[in-house]
Design a protein around this motif. Structure first.
Motif, PDB file in Angstrom:
ATOM      1  N   PRO A   2       3.572   1.048   1.559  1.00 35.91           N
ATOM      2  CA  PRO A   2       2.455   1.008   0.266  1.00 35.91           C
ATOM      3  C   PRO A   2       1.864  -0.335   0.222  1.00 35.91           C
ATOM      4  O   PRO A   2       0.897  -0.894  -0.295  1.00 35.91           O
ATOM      5  N   SER A   3       2.468  -1.444   0.861  1.00 37.76           N
ATOM      6  CA  SER A   3       2.200  -2.658   1.011  1.00 37.76           C
ATOM      7  C   SER A   3       1.039  -3.053   2.006  1.00 37.76           C
ATOM      8  O   SER A   3       0.347  -4.080   1.968  1.00 37.76           O
ATOM      9  N   LEU A   4       0.614  -2.077   2.898  1.00 40.33           N
ATOM     10  CA  LEU A   4      -0.482  -2.254   3.647  1.00 40.33           C
ATOM     11  C   LEU A   4      -1.812  -2.485   3.186  1.00 40.33           C
ATOM     12  O   LEU A   4      -1.916  -1.767   2.223  1.00 40.33           O
ATOM     13  N   ARG A   5      -2.563  -3.321   3.599  1.00 39.93           N
ATOM     14  CA  ARG A   5      -4.005  -3.478   3.031  1.00 39.93           C
ATOM     15  C   ARG A   5      -4.916  -3.316   4.158  1.00 39.93           C
ATOM     16  O   ARG A   5      -6.211  -2.790   3.799  1.00 39.93           O
ATOM     17  N   ILE A   6      -4.618  -3.525   5.266  1.00 38.56           N
ATOM     18  CA  ILE A   6      -5.287  -3.326   6.380  1.00 38.56           C
ATOM     19  C   ILE A   6      -4.603  -2.560   7.486  1.00 38.56           C
ATOM     20  O   ILE A   6      -3.646  -3.180   8.076  1.00 38.56           O
TER      21      ILE A   6
END
Length: 312
Positions: A150-154
């Protein structure tokens, strides 16, 4: 600029000496950067020799096949591993680099989402690149990464949208989606080699030894059967000598059968039929005639020696 050693042509080992002579700089986002590109490094090792001085380490364009357990590097934020041969990631590979924010794994040989499970140890991971790996062709690949980390942004140079997060969460929390999620994160059935994806073409040493043992047992059984069929001591001696000489058991059996057939056909060829048992009608086994030793006779032209008369 740091000059690269001539030994580079044969591949380099990642050690303290190589780290010391490699290019070190400050990248555009003000991180201390260690350049270990294109040294033909095969194993990630001795990174503790960096003494955690770098926020960014570049190991691209090498010959790395596996990501092992990395040493404690609290300062590390960016790790570049593109253009290698990586197919395996140790389950606890990133347990000691929890501050990692960016990971680049593009153009490797990762086939299963199971291998990416090690990224769960990275709570701050925001940018992940896995393009040009076989795993990207897996159905629900992007949704799986967005839901699992869930921490992924890209992901693969594309920003994660809030709608994608909701869609992935809705699907994988459903009954059908939960089953798919379990299958995606499971260990693949096909075991791959540490360095190569292709399975071995040749049998292992243990398989070869087992095969040879089975062949030896089979040959011994056939040999015992031939010995049991032998009718004379001469035949037994011939079989023992041939077996000891290493003559193949198939050839030995063929020669034995041929000799037996010739022996059976020989009496009939001479017009003599073997005697048969009246009760069974089968040919009786003929015993060789006993030959008595010849009595000694005096040699021709020589008188017989006379025994001396007994003295009284």
């Amino acid at each position: 600029k740091t000059q690269r050693p001539l030994a580079l042509l044969a591949g380099m080992r990642l050690n303290a000496e190589l780290i010391a002579q490699s290019q070190q700089s400050v990248n555009p986002i003000k991180q201390r950067h260690l350049n270990l590109r294109a040294y033909k490094i095969a194993l990630i090792e001795n990174l503790a020799a960096t003494r955690d001085h770098f926020e960014s380490i570049d190991l691209s364009d090498n010959d790395i096949a596996k990501i092992p357990l990395l040493p404690p590097l609290p300062r590390l934020r960016s790790l570049l591993l593109c253009n290698n041969r990586i197919s395996r990631i140790e389950e606890k590979a990133f347990d000691e680099v929890k501050g990692l924010v960016s990971l680049v794994l593009s153009n490797n040989k990762i086939e299963s989402l199971f291998e990416l499970g090690a990224l769960r140890a990275l709570p701050k991971l925001e940018r992940l690149t896995v393009v040009d790996n076989p795993v990207v062709k897996t159905k629900y690949y992007r949704q799986y990464l967005i839901y699992t980390f869930p921490s992924l942004r890209i992901v693969d140079f594309t920003k994660v949208k809030e709608a994608e997060r909701k869609e992935a969460a809705t699907f994988f929390t459903s009954a059908a989606g939960a089953k798919v999620y379990t299958e995606l994160q499971a260990r693949p059935d096909v075991q791959v080699d540490e360095a190569m994806l292709a399975p071995p073409e040749h049998p292992t040493m243990q398989e070869q030894a087992t095969s040879k043992t089975d062949e030896a047992h089979s040959a011994s059984d056939q040999y015992r059967q031939l010995i049991a069929r032998a009718k004379t001591l001469d035949e037994i001696n011939k079989l023992e000598k041939a077996f000891s000489a290493g003559i193949p058991i198939e050839q030995l059996e063929a020669e034995f059968n041929k000799a037996a057939e010739e022996a059976e056909a020989k009496p009939e060829a001479n017009g003599v039929k073997p005697a048969t048992d009246a009760a069974t009608g089968k040919a009786e086994e003929q015993k060789p005639a006993e030959v008595k030793p010849a009595e000694a006779t005096p040699a021709e032209g020589k008188p017989a020696e006379e025994k001396p008369a007994e003295q009284t």
